[in-house]
Enzyme design. Sequence first.
Site, PDB file in Angstrom:
ATOM      1  N   ARG A  67       2.675  -3.802  -6.012  1.00 16.01           N
ATOM      2  CA  ARG A  67       3.526  -3.684  -4.836  1.00 16.01           C
ATOM      3  C   ARG A  67       2.771  -3.076  -3.650  1.00 16.01           C
ATOM      4  O   ARG A  67       1.681  -3.484  -3.322  1.00 16.01           O
ATOM      5  CB  ARG A  67       4.797  -2.921  -5.189  1.00 16.01           C
ATOM      6  CG  ARG A  67       5.755  -3.696  -6.094  1.00 16.01           C
ATOM      7  CD  ARG A  67       7.044  -2.945  -6.340  1.00 16.01           C
ATOM      8  NE  ARG A  67       8.061  -3.803  -6.951  1.00 16.01           N
ATOM      9  CZ  ARG A  67       9.253  -3.364  -7.333  1.00 16.01           C
ATOM     10  NH1 ARG A  67       9.590  -2.101  -7.146  1.00 16.01           N
ATOM     11  NH2 ARG A  67      10.128  -4.194  -7.877  1.00 16.01           N
ATOM     12  N   SER A  68       3.342  -2.051  -3.023  1.00 11.10           N
ATOM     13  CA  SER A  68       2.754  -1.543  -1.774  1.00 11.10           C
ATOM     14  C   SER A  68       1.461  -0.770  -1.964  1.00 11.10           C
ATOM     15  O   SER A  68       0.826  -0.421  -0.959  1.00 11.10           O
ATOM     16  CB  SER A  68       3.769  -0.667  -1.037  1.00 11.10           C
ATOM     17  OG  SER A  68       4.759  -1.472  -0.449  1.00 11.10           O
ATOM     18  N   ALA A  69       1.061  -0.502  -3.191  1.00 11.18           N
ATOM     19  CA  ALA A  69      -0.281   0.058  -3.373  1.00 11.18           C
ATOM     20  C   ALA A  69      -1.334  -0.905  -2.830  1.00 11.18           C
ATOM     21  O   ALA A  69      -2.470  -0.505  -2.542  1.00 11.18           O
ATOM     22  CB  ALA A  69      -0.540   0.370  -4.845  1.00 11.18           C
TER      23      ALA A  69
END
Length: 387
Positions: A67-69
Amino acid sequence: MHGTVAEGFEPVGEAFAANFALRGERGAAVAVYRDGHRVVDLWAGTRDVDGTADSAPWERGTAQIVRSATKGVAAAVLLLLHQRGELDLDAPVGTYWPEFKAAGKERALVRDLLAHRAGVPVLDRPLTPEQAADPVLGADAVAAQAPVWEPGTDHGYHAQTYSWLTGELVRRVTGRTIGEWIAREVAGPVRADLWVGLPAGESGRVGRVGQVEPPRTATGLRTRPKRSVAEAYADPESLTRRAFAAITPLPDENDPAYRAAVLPASNGIATADGLARFYAALIGEVDGGTRLFTPRTMELARTEHSAGPDRVLVAPTRFGLGPMLHSPASPLLGPGSFGHPGRGGALAFADPDSAVAFAYVTNGFQPNVTADPRAQALVHAVRASLA
């Protein structure tokens, strides 16, 4: 539990085991580097979140969507282009992407884009998952979007639009997609299992992900978003809801087509070791070899450029030029740490002050935004090991 833990880092192994015993973990991995050398490399559970005891086990090379990592990797690409003299952080975005100057965004700078200050966290006309996977449609939508605040004057998390902001800027500067650039200039030299746009040949390594609830018996370990964030997300007119809904409906993260798309805000796929190696290479040489950031670029990444109440996430956040910085809303290892969480689980960062790089990936996403209790237990254990 499988893998290795160097002497002195035993608390990380204990915390990792406790995640399965107490915090509802299904399948996960954690990796830690110090001074460019791996000191923790652990994995356990099943590859698929809905797996049973008879399901395929998580293996050392198992990868998951983070995801946003992914945003931390995307930001590093722009900083590396700046380091090479190909991108001016103080230039208007429109210098490289003329169409972006529309609707009052002509003064938005490249550094504004990196630090979530560009003013376009939402799309008035959300894209479907199929449209979002088309980089031309996504870039055109962001370029035409009117800002919700004057670029550069405030900050708010660009949850989905960060994909097209960073991706199109990289394409305009290099002629390549950001996924291609990462593969050739980052993942390849560092030997990191990390992709934005999963190659078909790697699909067999990737497990199924899904939403899971942490055990209610794990008192003191379950975290919930602050009520104000929950209320904001429940309001369909709020920036919070609209930012995450820039792709509507939300994509199926187990769909091969979504995994193959190049969406550097949300669909990077990596092993824990791959992400940790990447961050280790930002702050030093990995295994005596490649280093990505010069000391000056590293300082650009971790110097505060946005701080205070986040127009989208509501809680106070801190950003450098792309990475999230250590804060109560997103705790990392220490004041000088920089990296990025993935909503509901993943976390990866570097801490130059202790020469540590950390990454945690999971197949079970829990109801949190920036401070997953499993990831935080591991971070506390790393801190205890260093002490």
